[in-house]
Design an enzyme around this catalytic site. Structure first.
Site, PDB file in Angstrom:
ATOM      1  N   HIS A 118       0.819  -1.221   0.000  1.00 26.75           N
ATOM      2  CA  HIS A 118       0.000   0.000   0.000  1.00 26.75           C
ATOM      3  C   HIS A 118       0.847   1.263   0.000  1.00 26.75           C
ATOM      4  CE1 HIS A 118      -3.383  -2.638   1.878  1.00 26.75           C
ATOM      5  NE2 HIS A 118      -3.245  -2.821   0.585  1.00 26.75           N
ATOM      6  N   GLY A 245      -6.825 -11.882  17.638  1.00 25.17           N
ATOM      7  CA  GLY A 245      -8.170 -11.838  17.065  1.00 25.17           C
ATOM      8  C   GLY A 245      -8.262 -12.696  15.819  1.00 25.17           C
TER       9      GLY A 245
END
Ligand SMILES: [Zn+2]
Length: 275
Positions: A118, A245
């Site tokens: 990115h 997570g």
């Protein structure tokens, strides 16, 4: 902290070294950069490149926020996780790191084979001729155009992406390219843009040359990451995940090791086993 049995299984993966590494925001949270996709952070609509290019008000708000935010992010440094990965590369355990982050921390930690999917937020480029500058240079020009602005707004709230939420931006003068006068933008992939093809191909080449793929601190919400996982699956190489997570690939058979935990603590524990 990861279970020692899991760490040992992760260490065994390095028998097939070098591994390719893909990192996301979770590796930089220990450096104090919040993960805006992580739990507990308010959703924020990402600025699109179309808005940035077409609306001067967006650009004023962007540069004002970047300038004020830089005062508080100047103390951000690579953490133990970034540093461990740089040592892995030097030791031939990994062939490089592919990252979804734009924070430049892998390069600052000493990693040399870095693919920034990115882009890199510390690089500013002009939109007409690709003239390139550092973020610090451009923020210096901002200060010359807007004397006293940074100090006056030093108390502004900081958004999860590190930029400040400055409210009084109507009179802000935005810097433009000193070579050609065109609009300046960060060298990052904005919402609404695609990862440049040569960048993705370099990432693919690392996965193609690796004996395994290690994912660190990413929930794989980003499509490009999933595409790289597919490449690894097609080659039948093992995939390991270190993340706090759930991730989008937790249920897949090809994930041979899954460690629920922080990047820095897990990589430090892993390094102890690899010595
Ligand atoms: Zn230019």
């Amino acid at each position: 902290m990861a279970h020692s049995g899991e760490l040992e299984r992760l260490a065994e993966l390095f028998d097939a070294a070098p591994l390719a590494v893909l990192t996301g925001a979770g590796i930089s949270t220990d450096s104090g950069i919040p993960d805006y996709r992580g739990a507990g952070t308010p959703p924020r609509t990402p600025m699109s490149i179309a808005q940035f290019m077409s609306d001067p008000a967006y650009r004023r708000r962007f540069w004002a926020g970047a300038r004020v935010g830089s005062m508080r992010s100047s103390g951000v440094t690579p953490n133990a996780g970034h540093l461990a990965l740089a040592r892995f590369e030097t030791a031939g355990l990994t062939n490089g790191v592919i990252t979804q982050n734009v924070d430049n921390l892998h390069r600052r930690a000493g990693s040399r084979s870095v693919v920034e999917l990115h882009g890199n937020g510390s690089v500013i480029r002009c939109t007409e001729n690709d003239h390139r500058f550092t973020r610090d240079q451009v923020l210096g020009w901002f200060d010359r155009l807007n004397p006293g602005f940074a100090v006056r707004n030093a108390g502004a709230e900081i958004a999860p992406d590190g930029d400040a939420l400055v409210s009084e931006t109507d009179t802000v003068e935005t810097p433009s390219c000193p070579e050609c006068g065109s609009i300046l933008r960060p060298d990052v992939v904005y919402f609404g843009e695609l990862v440049p093809r040569p960048v993705f191909e370099t990432a693919e080449a690392l996965v193609a040359a690796a004996g395994g793929l290690l994912l660190i601190g990413t929930s794989l919400a980003v499509n490009t990451g999933i595409r790289l996982v597919h490449r690894a699956q097609l080659r039948g190489i093992p995939i390991a995940v270190i993340n706090r997570g759930p991730t989008a690939i937790d249920a897949r058979e090809s994930v041979t090791v899954r460690i629920e935990g922080g990047a820095a603590e897990t990589l430090e524990g892993l390094e102890g086993l690899l010595r």
